[in-house]
Each structure stands twice: as structure tokens, then as C-alpha cells.
Design an enzyme around this catalytic site. Structure first.
Site, mmCIF file in Angstrom:
data_model
loop_
_atom_site.group_PDB
_atom_site.id
_atom_site.type_symbol
_atom_site.label_atom_id
_atom_site.label_comp_id
_atom_site.label_asym_id
_atom_site.label_seq_id
_atom_site.Cartn_x
_atom_site.Cartn_y
_atom_site.Cartn_z
ATOM 1 N N ARG A 1 71.555 -152.073 34.418
ATOM 2 C CA ARG A 1 70.540 -151.546 33.493
ATOM 3 C C ARG A 1 70.391 -152.566 32.373
ATOM 4 O O ARG A 1 71.335 -152.763 31.602
ATOM 5 C CB ARG A 1 70.994 -150.188 32.966
ATOM 6 C CG ARG A 1 70.000 -149.491 32.057
ATOM 7 C CD ARG A 1 70.557 -148.146 31.611
ATOM 8 N NE ARG A 1 69.652 -147.481 30.695
ATOM 9 C CZ ARG A 1 69.561 -147.764 29.405
ATOM 10 N NH1 ARG A 1 70.309 -148.692 28.859
ATOM 11 N NH2 ARG A 1 68.703 -147.108 28.637
ATOM 12 N N LYS B 1 74.879 -154.433 24.130
ATOM 13 C CA LYS B 1 75.797 -153.473 23.508
ATOM 14 C C LYS B 1 76.717 -154.128 22.482
ATOM 15 O O LYS B 1 76.905 -155.341 22.464
ATOM 16 C CB LYS B 1 76.565 -152.715 24.585
ATOM 17 C CG LYS B 1 75.615 -151.712 25.261
ATOM 18 C CD LYS B 1 76.286 -150.712 26.123
ATOM 19 C CE LYS B 1 75.207 -149.715 26.596
ATOM 20 N NZ LYS B 1 75.644 -148.909 27.703
#
Ligand code: PMM
Length: 278
Positions: free
Chosen positions: A254, A214
Site C-alpha cells: 500500500r 510512516k
């Protein structure tokens, strides 16, 4: 005593996901990628057909179905535990029929409330992520100036989703919560949430965390001129986040690079035997 977190390997069947968009758009490529993630040690494969990158536009329902259903069917037939990453009831329904046993809804039931009834009726596991709006609007909503800041706001907003999910008939033991790193959140919000995972765990439910690749990691590792570190060169920092989450006792992570997290957790479990392995 914490147990080793579940590793959920990401299979984005999208043209435009920020981390791997377009790479696994063909069903056979997506299935091969999923099998590779299983070989690397994934416990679950998370199949998604909608990119949630900031500013992304939504696919048609038919497009999303075409992307994910054949991939889910093929990977479930191989014996994989499959999760579908969708906000749509119709897609969740088709995914479960094709063999998915987890519905990972980044909107926590806000985008399409009927999804909660689909999950309840199917008796599958539901991941409710913290979410405020679709990708084209979420940038404006990264504001947390109430008492307790981002952590209190995310906890309270997730608690409201828990009420809605349980009211729809989902069994509490089938519910997992996720702070939604990067969704209506600035880098500083993500770091605060990671530091204070214990406050979210006070809700009494398992926690899933998705930090992999991210933007906040790219910003952490940016060059002196401010250029973020490219998506495929953020893994060392990410693995540190993974170990931090393991130490906090999260239920699952995840991740895109399953091998890196699996290897790090293997070493971690030997170094911290009192906290570690099942
Ligand atoms: N992040 C993305 C997509 N789905 N699901 C959950 N539960 N948690 C997340 O943090 C999450 C998610 C966006 O990342 P990607 O585009 O790399 O898949």
C-alpha cells in the site's frame, strides 16, 4: 516462486491524514489523483475517508460516506479496481454498492464486527489488518513483552482474526492479512515485523504491507537533533522496504508514490528473474 506484488495506491479523502491530509478532500481532486496513480501503474486504488493518524478523532458515518462513495463510484466507472479503507460495515456496504471489490479494514473486524458479514455476503476480498484500538488509544498499547515479542503477538492476534473472519463466512481465498505497521507499534516493532514477514506468511495467507511515509521511516532518517525527516522526503528508504517485501513474496504493498515503487519493482524483476515477474 514470488510474483510482482500488487501495488495499492492510496487516495485519502480526509482533512487530516498524516501523509497527505486535505490534499484530495474534494471529490474531483480525489478522482484526478486516483487516475494519476493508475497512470503511474497502480493495480488497485485504496479510497479512505477516515484518518487513522495517532490521536485522530473519528468522522461521523455520514461524513465518511460523503467523502468516499462518490470517489469510489467515479473511479470504478473508469475501470479501476477499487478498495475501500474503512472500519465501518455501513461504509463497506455502500462502497461495494458503488463498485469497490476490496474492503480494507484496518481493525480486522474488531471495530465493527458486522463488517465481516457484509464482506461475506458481497463475496469481495477482505484485508484484515493487525489492530488493537482506535487512534486515540493505540499509543498506549504498543507493548509486546510476551514470548516471541511483537512478531509472535501479531501473528497470534492475526490468527484469531482469521478464525473470526472465516467463521463469518468470508471465503479463505478472499482473505489478505496485514501486520499494521505503525498501529500500536513503535519503530522497533515495525522493523522486527518487516524482518520476520516469513513468520506471518506461516499463516498461509497473502500479506499486504503499508510502510509508505510512516513515522518509523521519518525517525530512521532523522536529523542529528532528532527532528524526523518530513513525510514527503522518506521515499528512498521506503522503496528499499518495498524491494525487501517483494523479495519476501508479499502479495501487495500500500503506497502513496506509486511511480517510485513501480519503477523500482521493474528493475528488481529484471535483476531477479527467478523470483520475479508473473
Ligand atoms: N495504513 C494506513 C491506513 N490504512 N491499511 C492497511 N491495510 N495497511 C496499512 O498499513 C494502512 C492502512 C495509514 O496510513 P495513511 O494515513 O498514509 O493512509
Amino acid at each position: 516462486m514470488a510474483t510482482t506484488p500488487v501495488l495499492m495506491g492510496v487516495v485519502n479523502v480526509t482533512p487530516d491524514s498524516f501523509s497527505d491530509g486535505g490534499r484530495w478532500l474534494r471529490p474531483d481532486a480525489a478522482v484526478a489523483h486516483g487516475l494519476g496513480l493508475l497512470a503511474d501503474g497502480a493495480d488497485v486504488l485504496d479510497i479512505g475517508g477516515e484518518s487513522t493518524r495517532p490521536g485522530a478523532t473519528r468522522p461521523l458515518v455520514a461524513e465518511e460516506l460523503d467523502r468516499v462513495v462518490p470517489v469510489i463510484a467515479a473511479l470504478a466507472a473508469e475501470g479501476a479496481t477499487v478498495s475501500v479503507d474503512t472500519m465501518r460495515a455501513e461504509v463497506a456496504e455502500a462502497a461495494v454498492a458503488a463498485g469497490a471489490t476490496i474492503v480494507n479494514d484496518v481493525s480486522g473486524g474488531l471495530a465493527d464486527p458486522r463488517i465481516l458479514r457484509v464482506v461475506a455476503e458481497a463475496g469481495v476480498t477482505y484485508v484484515a489488518m493487525h489492530w488493537r484500538a482506535h487512534a486515540d488509544q493505540m499509543g498506549d498499547l504498543a507493548v509486546y513483552d510476551g514470548p516471541g515479542g511483537v512478531v509472535a503477538a501479531v501473528r497470534d492476534e492475526l490468527a484469531a482474526r482469521v478464525d473470526a473472519v472465516l467463521a463469518a463466512g468470508v471465503a479463505p481465498e478472499r482473505l489478505v492479512l496485514d501486520p499494521g505497521l505503525g498501529f500500536a507499534k513503535l519503530a522497533e516493532h515495525n522493523w522486527s515485523l518487516l524482518r520476520d514477514l516469513g513468520r506471518l506468511q506461516e499463516l498461509g495467507l497473502p500479506i499486504l504491507v503499508g510502510a509508505s511515509r510512516k513515522a518509523f521511516l521519518g525517525r530512521l532518517l532523522a536529523r542529528a537533533d532528532g527532528t524526523p525527516r518530513p513525510v514527503d522526503r522518506r521515499e528512498h528508504a521506503h522503496v528499499t522496504v518495498v524491494l525487501h517485501c517483494a523479495r519476501q513474496g508479499v502479495w501487495g504493498l500500500r503506497v502513496h508514490d506509486v511511480r517510485a515503487s513501480r519503477d523500482a519493482l521493474a528493475a528488481y524483476d529484471l535483476l531477479h528473474p527467478t523470483e520475479g515477474a508473473t
